[in-house]
Design a protein around this motif. Structure first.
Motif, PDB file in Angstrom:
ATOM      1  N   GLU A 171      -3.511  57.225 -63.423  1.00 19.97           N
ATOM      2  CA  GLU A 171      -4.721  56.781 -64.113  1.00 19.97           C
ATOM      3  C   GLU A 171      -5.507  55.810 -63.243  1.00 19.97           C
ATOM      4  OE1 GLU A 171      -6.077  54.599 -68.301  1.00 19.97           O
ATOM      5  OE2 GLU A 171      -3.956  55.025 -67.894  1.00 19.97           O
ATOM      6  N   LEU A 172      -4.804  54.852 -62.613  1.00 25.74           N
ATOM      7  CA  LEU A 172      -5.478  53.888 -61.747  1.00 25.74           C
ATOM      8  C   LEU A 172      -6.097  54.573 -60.529  1.00 25.74           C
ATOM      9  CD1 LEU A 172      -2.912  50.931 -61.846  1.00 25.74           C
ATOM     10  CD2 LEU A 172      -5.183  51.006 -62.905  1.00 25.74           C
ATOM     11  N   LYS A 173      -5.354  55.538 -59.961  1.00 21.57           N
ATOM     12  CA  LYS A 173      -5.875  56.258 -58.805  1.00 21.57           C
ATOM     13  C   LYS A 173      -7.120  57.064 -59.185  1.00 21.57           C
ATOM     14  CE  LYS A 173      -3.958  60.110 -57.295  1.00 21.57           C
ATOM     15  NZ  LYS A 173      -3.049  61.073 -56.619  1.00 21.57           N
ATOM     16  N   ASN A 174      -7.044  57.763 -60.312  1.00 14.57           N
ATOM     17  CA  ASN A 174      -8.182  58.566 -60.738  1.00 14.57           C
ATOM     18  C   ASN A 174      -9.396  57.700 -61.055  1.00 14.57           C
ATOM     19  OD1 ASN A 174      -6.900  61.005 -60.433  1.00 14.57           O
ATOM     20  ND2 ASN A 174      -6.241  61.145 -62.565  1.00 14.57           N
ATOM     21  N   GLU A 175      -9.132  56.544 -61.650  1.00 17.32           N
ATOM     22  CA  GLU A 175     -10.233  55.637 -61.978  1.00 17.32           C
ATOM     23  C   GLU A 175     -10.935  55.163 -60.709  1.00 17.32           C
ATOM     24  OE1 GLU A 175     -12.973  53.767 -64.137  1.00 17.32           O
ATOM     25  OE2 GLU A 175     -11.354  54.994 -64.975  1.00 17.32           O
ATOM     26  N   LYS A 176     -10.138  54.850 -59.703  1.00 15.60           N
ATOM     27  CA  LYS A 176     -10.692  54.375 -58.441  1.00 15.60           C
ATOM     28  C   LYS A 176     -11.471  55.477 -57.730  1.00 15.60           C
ATOM     29  CE  LYS A 176      -9.323  52.388 -53.982  1.00 15.60           C
ATOM     30  NZ  LYS A 176      -8.171  51.913 -53.161  1.00 15.60           N
ATOM     31  N   LEU A 177     -10.880  56.690 -57.711  1.00 18.15           N
ATOM     32  CA  LEU A 177     -11.493  57.784 -56.964  1.00 18.15           C
ATOM     33  C   LEU A 177     -12.616  58.480 -57.722  1.00 18.15           C
ATOM     34  CD1 LEU A 177      -8.305  59.459 -55.424  1.00 18.15           C
ATOM     35  CD2 LEU A 177      -9.935  57.965 -54.263  1.00 18.15           C
ATOM     36  N   TYR A 178     -12.431  58.624 -59.054  1.00 20.59           N
ATOM     37  CA  TYR A 178     -13.328  59.496 -59.813  1.00 20.59           C
ATOM     38  C   TYR A 178     -14.047  58.811 -60.971  1.00 20.59           C
ATOM     39  CZ  TYR A 178     -10.496  62.859 -57.249  1.00 20.59           C
ATOM     40  OH  TYR A 178      -9.848  63.551 -56.246  1.00 20.59           O
ATOM     41  N   GLY A 179     -13.861  57.493 -61.112  1.00 24.88           N
ATOM     42  CA  GLY A 179     -14.590  56.781 -62.159  1.00 24.88           C
ATOM     43  C   GLY A 179     -16.093  57.031 -62.105  1.00 24.88           C
ATOM     44  N   PRO A 180     -16.682  57.067 -60.897  1.00 24.86           N
ATOM     45  CA  PRO A 180     -18.128  57.357 -60.811  1.00 24.86           C
ATOM     46  C   PRO A 180     -18.514  58.697 -61.430  1.00 24.86           C
ATOM     47  CG  PRO A 180     -17.351  56.408 -58.750  1.00 24.86           C
ATOM     48  CD  PRO A 180     -16.127  56.667 -59.590  1.00 24.86           C
ATOM     49  N   ASN A 181     -17.600  59.680 -61.423  1.00 33.04           N
ATOM     50  CA  ASN A 181     -17.909  60.968 -62.065  1.00 33.04           C
ATOM     51  C   ASN A 181     -18.176  60.777 -63.553  1.00 33.04           C
ATOM     52  OD1 ASN A 181     -17.487  62.255 -59.664  1.00 33.04           O
ATOM     53  ND2 ASN A 181     -15.671  63.373 -60.288  1.00 33.04           N
ATOM     54  N   ARG A 182     -17.331  59.960 -64.200  1.00 28.29           N
ATOM     55  CA  ARG A 182     -17.504  59.731 -65.631  1.00 28.29           C
ATOM     56  C   ARG A 182     -18.821  59.047 -65.914  1.00 28.29           C
ATOM     57  NH1 ARG A 182     -12.840  57.031 -67.048  1.00 28.29           N
ATOM     58  NH2 ARG A 182     -13.807  55.126 -66.260  1.00 28.29           N
ATOM     59  N   GLU A 183     -19.146  58.022 -65.112  1.00 32.58           N
ATOM     60  CA  GLU A 183     -20.392  57.294 -65.335  1.00 32.58           C
ATOM     61  C   GLU A 183     -21.606  58.186 -65.109  1.00 32.58           C
ATOM     62  OE1 GLU A 183     -20.200  54.338 -66.685  1.00 32.58           O
ATOM     63  OE2 GLU A 183     -18.037  54.666 -66.579  1.00 32.58           O
TER      64      GLU A 183
END
Length: 334
Positions: free
Chosen positions: A169-181
């Motif tokens: 979850e932390l890795k995905n947030e760091k790498l792909y959080g901008p996708n969600r935004e």
């Protein structure tokens, strides 16, 4: 026959692991092969049964060498060592103690070559790394039922799964959080279009063609034509890639956004649907679709399997949508 060959090859690999001479130099191999052959008394091939037995033995080596090279890292220069391991296993084949020892060698090979690399890959680019020595200690302690570190094996498993989930979850947030935004911003802008319906779940849709047929239930199988895009317009899939005919599947066997849309669409409808990431693949990566990606689909509902096409158009009540501001302006679309 392939299964029998695999089993035979596995036995050979297990036996080969016992030989302490694996590090000997290649230049001695020919001499060693001769010595191995000399250890075994040669039984003459006399009867028909002798012939068929001998031929069967030779037959079951077909494909063995590629298997050994690919799965065990054994090449033709190491056949002397391999044969000695094979013969050693045959000598002790009926010994339960030796069988257990051989099974340990086999499992050690699988753990080292398959399981350990797999778990390392799962923690790749996270805040934790897998220490080989501690991994093997945990494995062996579990076999000894040693509860020094964790009270139970189930407790260790629960800790492992929870830590892995947190790290991913932390890795995905760091790498792909901008996708969600980016998806949130895109859908917020898209919702300003007065022709776009917005559902309480966050799903958005626009009716391109109003169908007049039946509306499928979630458990029914539908036939659809579709094209899927990322919010930047990249096409990642379409029914045309799978042939000329519509694609068939049960309405509840797809992502949540699709199920919700399909169970509102009358047959004959063509819609564009916009799916927020939580109704799509969320944190999962699917080919070109990165985690937390909002998706766009053009969908045509062609048929519900087992239904007779409607002959008389009937009015279909519009699904409930969220209210839109009276002053909303129509979005200009390219």
């Amino acid at each position: 026959m392939k299964q029998a060959l695999y089993i035979m090859a596995l036995i050979l690999v297990m036996g080969a692991s016992f030989n302490p001479a694996n590090a000997q130099k290649k230049k001695k191999q020919k001499k060693e092969d001769v010595e191995v052959a000399a250890e075994q008394p040669l039984k003459p091939v006399v009867t028909r049964s002798d012939s068929v037995s001998y031929a069967a033995g030779m037959n079951y080596t077909i494909g063995l060498m590629p298997y050994l090279q690919r799965q065990a890292g054994v090449d033709s220069t190491q056949m002397g060592d391999f044969i000695r391991g094979f013969q050693e296993y045959l000598k002790h084949a009926g010994d339960p103690t030796y069988k257990a020892y051989a099974a340990g060698l086999d499992i050690a090979s699988q753990v080292s070559n398959r399981m350990l690399p797999d778990v390392e890959n799962r923690f790749k680019d996270t805040q934790d790394v897998i220490d080989h020595d501690m991994f093997f200690r945990g494995f062996i302690d579990a076999l000894h039922n040693d509860t020094t570190v964790f009270k139970t094996i189930d407790g260790a498993g629960a800790f492992f799964q929870a830590t892995l989930a947190e790290d991913i979850e932390l890795k995905n947030e760091k790498l792909y959080g901008p996708n969600r935004e980016a998806g949130i911003a895109y859908l917020a802008e898209n919702a300003k279009d007065t022709t776009v319906h917005v559902m309480p779940s966050g799903l958005q849709y626009k009716i391109l063609t109003a169908g007049t047929g039946d509306i499928p239930k979630a458990t029914e199988t539908v036939k659809v034509k579709y094209e899927g895009r990322l919010i930047d317009g990249t096409v990642f899939d379409s029914s045309a890639r799978h042939g000329d005919k519509p694609v068939s599947f049960r309405a509840n066997q797809v992502i949540k956004g699709w199920t919700e849309a399909l169970t509102m669409m009358p047959v004959g409808s063509k819609w564009t649907i916009w799916i927020p990431q939580e109704l799509a693949y969320a944190e999962r990566e699917q080919g070109q679709i990165k985690p937390f990606s909002a998706l766009v689909f053009d969908v045509e509902l062609v048929e519900i399997e087992g239904h007779t096409p409607a002959t008389t158009p009937e009015a279909t009540p519009a699904p409930a949508t969220t209210k839109k501001p009276a002053t909303a302006k129509k979005k200009k679309r390219k």
